[in-house]
Structure formats: structure tokens, C-alpha cells
Design a protein around this motif. Sequence first.
Motif, mmCIF file in Angstrom:
data_model
loop_
_atom_site.group_PDB
_atom_site.id
_atom_site.type_symbol
_atom_site.label_atom_id
_atom_site.label_comp_id
_atom_site.label_asym_id
_atom_site.label_seq_id
_atom_site.Cartn_x
_atom_site.Cartn_y
_atom_site.Cartn_z
ATOM 1 N N GLU A 20 0.806 -1.220 0.000
ATOM 2 C CA GLU A 20 0.000 0.000 0.000
ATOM 3 C C GLU A 20 0.839 1.271 0.000
ATOM 4 O O GLU A 20 0.379 2.319 -0.426
ATOM 5 N N HIS B 68 -4.631 -1.082 -8.506
ATOM 6 C CA HIS B 68 -4.889 -2.050 -7.446
ATOM 7 C C HIS B 68 -4.771 -3.498 -7.918
ATOM 8 O O HIS B 68 -4.528 -4.390 -7.119
ATOM 9 N N HIS C 198 0.696 1.620 -6.369
ATOM 10 C CA HIS C 198 -0.448 0.910 -5.793
ATOM 11 C C HIS C 198 -1.674 1.812 -5.664
ATOM 12 O O HIS C 198 -2.812 1.358 -5.796
ATOM 13 N N SER C 199 -1.471 3.107 -5.407
ATOM 14 C CA SER C 199 -2.612 4.013 -5.264
ATOM 15 C C SER C 199 -3.369 4.192 -6.584
ATOM 16 O O SER C 199 -4.534 4.552 -6.591
#
Length: 195
Positions: free
Chosen positions: A86, A95, A91-92
Motif C-alpha cells: 500500500e 490495485h 499501488h494508489s
Amino acid sequence: MTSLHRFSHPLTFNILELHDRLACRGFSVLLCWVPSHVGISGNEHADNLAKSATDSINCPVPLSDIKKYVKIKLDSNWQSQWNLKEANKLHSIKHLITGWPSLPHRKLDTVLTRLRIGHTRFTHRHLLLGEPAPLCTACQCQMTVLHILIECRQFNHQRIRCFHSSSITLKDILHKDPHPQLFTFLRMIGFYSLI
């Protein structure tokens, strides 16, 4: 393993997977064959009947099925590991581990990839040169891709002009299909050539 054709049931894969996990953890696994019905009257007949029942399912597993099974397992493990990342900048925005299409022009695709991972020549050059990180003159904070694209107030006018909003997210402009005005915005604020 001498041949993949000897595997005729998913249970075999489960046993091999369990064996590999135990071996990786330092366990020594000893396999031995136990003749269950030999020499016992009536049981030999039962053994022959049981063996004849499995003859129809003793066909080899097609290689395509094995490849599909391995791909599903690898993707599942990879996704599980990715879910734990995360703090990763990408990753932001992304997903799922599924692939995204490339842009038709290599230069644009490279710029987009650098923005997605949050590493550009401008924002990370200081690491190679042993210099202090660049600071935003308007906000007095470190220059990052997030700050330049989303947070910096000096680019609000250009954000509204290109994205029709001053409150957007990285996911809004860098997701699978990047915002159509992304590269216009980058050129407008003078950041495109610094990526």
C-alpha cells in the motif's frame, strides 16, 4: 518429474504443492509404498475393482490445462503480495496486477510510466547527484509527482483548464486509460520535458 502426462488428477498437484512447501521449510519428506490388499483374500478382488474404476480417469492432463493452472496460482500469489504494497506509489493508481495497454508512441508511454511510478528525472535527480531534494517555490515542500500533478496551488488554473477540476486524484489522470488532457497539462506547466 519425468513426464507431465502422468498427472491425471488435481489432487496430484495439491500433493506436490504441499511437498514443495514442506521441503522449503526444511522438512524431509519420506514416501513409501504400502501394498494394501496383497495376500488378503477378498481384498485383492476389491483392489482390482477399485483399480478398474480409475482406469477411465487415468488420462494425461493436457499441457494447456497445466499452464492455465500454474498461471492462475502465480497470478493469485502475485496479487496477494501486491495487496500488501500500500505504501508503493503505483499501488494508489493500480490495485490489480492485470496488464494495461501501452500507448502507441514510446516517448508518451515512457512519460506515463514514470508518472505512474512517481519517479522522474526532475523529482529524483538529486539522489544521483547527492543534492538536496527540489522544493516547490510556491508551497515550500518537496517536489513530487503527486505534488506537481495534484497538490501544487500554482497549477490550479491549468488543472481547471485541462481537467475541468482543481480537485482530482492521481487515479483520475493516470489510471489504465490516462486522462486525454494529461500531456497537454504537462506541457502547459513546463513539466513534460523534465520527466
